[in-house]
Design a protein around this motif. Structure first.
Motif, mmCIF file in Angstrom:
data_model
loop_
_atom_site.group_PDB
_atom_site.id
_atom_site.type_symbol
_atom_site.label_atom_id
_atom_site.label_comp_id
_atom_site.label_asym_id
_atom_site.label_seq_id
_atom_site.Cartn_x
_atom_site.Cartn_y
_atom_site.Cartn_z
ATOM 1 N N UNK A 48 115.940 165.626 103.310
ATOM 2 C CA UNK A 48 114.854 166.175 104.130
ATOM 3 C C UNK A 48 114.172 165.055 104.941
ATOM 4 N N UNK A 49 113.869 163.935 104.291
ATOM 5 C CA UNK A 49 113.112 162.878 104.960
ATOM 6 C C UNK A 49 113.984 161.895 105.740
ATOM 7 N N UNK A 50 115.209 161.653 105.261
ATOM 8 C CA UNK A 50 115.997 160.564 105.833
ATOM 9 C C UNK A 50 117.391 160.970 106.308
ATOM 10 N N UNK A 51 117.810 162.180 106.008
ATOM 11 C CA UNK A 51 119.119 162.638 106.428
ATOM 12 C C UNK A 51 120.195 162.339 105.416
ATOM 13 N N UNK A 52 120.336 161.067 105.050
ATOM 14 C CA UNK A 52 121.340 160.670 104.082
ATOM 15 C C UNK A 52 120.977 159.285 103.536
ATOM 16 N N UNK A 53 121.860 158.745 102.730
ATOM 17 C CA UNK A 53 121.620 157.436 102.122
ATOM 18 C C UNK A 53 121.485 156.349 103.184
ATOM 19 N N UNK A 54 122.323 156.401 104.210
ATOM 20 C CA UNK A 54 122.256 155.398 105.272
ATOM 21 C C UNK A 54 120.924 155.471 106.012
ATOM 22 N N UNK A 55 120.418 156.674 106.234
ATOM 23 C CA UNK A 55 119.129 156.821 106.889
ATOM 24 C C UNK A 55 117.995 156.274 106.046
ATOM 25 N N UNK A 56 118.088 156.479 104.737
ATOM 26 C CA UNK A 56 117.082 155.932 103.824
ATOM 27 C C UNK A 56 117.142 154.408 103.829
ATOM 28 N N UNK A 57 118.343 153.867 103.797
ATOM 29 C CA UNK A 57 118.496 152.402 103.823
ATOM 30 C C UNK A 57 117.915 151.819 105.113
ATOM 31 N N UNK A 58 118.158 152.498 106.229
ATOM 32 C CA UNK A 58 117.631 152.031 107.513
ATOM 33 C C UNK A 58 116.106 152.016 107.497
ATOM 34 N N UNK A 59 115.506 153.048 106.930
ATOM 35 C CA UNK A 59 114.045 153.117 106.857
ATOM 36 C C UNK A 59 113.494 152.032 105.946
ATOM 37 N N UNK A 60 114.172 151.795 104.823
ATOM 38 C CA UNK A 60 113.729 150.772 103.884
ATOM 39 C C UNK A 60 113.828 149.387 104.519
ATOM 40 N N UNK A 61 114.846 149.185 105.322
ATOM 41 C CA UNK A 61 115.055 147.870 105.931
ATOM 42 C C UNK A 61 114.050 147.592 107.049
ATOM 43 N N UNK A 62 113.634 148.632 107.768
ATOM 44 C CA UNK A 62 112.835 148.418 108.969
ATOM 45 C C UNK A 62 111.333 148.704 108.817
ATOM 46 N N UNK A 63 110.952 149.577 107.891
ATOM 47 C CA UNK A 63 109.569 150.051 107.880
ATOM 48 C C UNK A 63 108.560 149.220 107.091
ATOM 49 N N UNK A 64 108.874 148.701 105.896
ATOM 50 C CA UNK A 64 107.825 148.172 105.026
ATOM 51 C C UNK A 64 106.948 147.096 105.636
ATOM 52 N N UNK A 65 107.527 146.134 106.328
ATOM 53 C CA UNK A 65 106.738 145.048 106.895
ATOM 54 C C UNK A 65 106.451 145.243 108.374
ATOM 55 N N UNK A 66 106.825 146.385 108.904
ATOM 56 C CA UNK A 66 106.556 146.666 110.302
ATOM 57 C C UNK A 66 107.521 145.951 111.227
#
Length: 218
Positions: A48-66
């Protein structure tokens, strides 16, 4: 810089859980089921939030520190004094150090990505790191009176960038040798001020070298 919200949403819990797991195990060895269980959600939430595992990984890599590119206006404003530009530059690097565990996981994940790339590190280099570095080079050209970037300007930019980056790359060593530099907020602020001083002296030295009569410059 952005801090992951770990309490108010399923999305935030998924990001937090995935960051820790990806950082310690890597992308391939981490399952979505493991992430969902650690976050206290179900597998459907990841889709629902990320589409798939790759989408979640992309968000984790790019979002936390801005995004580094988002910080450029902090030190690149018309008529901004050099000291103020350096303050904005170093603050953008060192403020996330206050989020100790988050930074540690993010750095471990970035190192994993460099060693076992999925393409995200190259994307970050192209879209964020290079614009930040180009902005710093323009500021240094203006500060030393260089009409265009040359190799010494590039060396100077790398030397200044390396000052705050050491606190990320050598975090484990600092925690062993001088933990107060990272764990004490007042000491971290003092470190920021001193790094600004160091950068200012580097720039002043390069300016003097360029202004010296021919044959007198070191």
């Amino acid at each position: 810089m952005t801090e992951i919200n770990t309490a108010d949403s399923a999305r935030g819990r998924l990001l937090h859980a995935a960051l820790g797991l990806f950082a310690h195990q890597g992308f391939a060895k981490t399952s979505t089921r493991e992430i969902a269980e650690s976050a206290g959600t179900n597998l459907a939430a990841i889709k629902y939030y990320f589409g798939d595992k790759a989408g979640l990984y992309r968000a984790v890599f790019t979002e936390p520190l801005g995004s580094p590119e988002q910080d450029i206006p902090r030190y690149n404003q018309p008529d901004m004094p050099l000291r103020a530009s350096l303050e904005g530059f170093f603050a953008s690097f060192l403020e996330p150090m206050k989020q100790s565990d988050l930074v540690q996981h993010c750095m471990r994940l970035h190192f994993r990505e460099m060693l076992d790339p999925t393409g995200l590190w190259q994307q970050e280099l192209d879209s964020e790191i290079k614009p930040l570095h180009s902005t710093l080079i323009r500021l240094l050209c203006q500060a030393v009176g260089a009409p265009a970037p040359d190799d010494d300007i590039r060396r100077l930019a790398l030397a200044i960038s390396a000052l705050p980056l050491q606190y990320y790359a050598h975090r484990d060593l600092i925690q062993q040798m001088a933990p107060q530099l990272l764990n004490d907020p007042e000491c971290l602020q003092a470190t920021t001020r001193r790094l600004i001083d160091f950068a200012h002296h580097l720039i002043a030295g390069e300016t003097r070298r360029r202004q010296a009569p021919a044959g007198d410059a070191p």
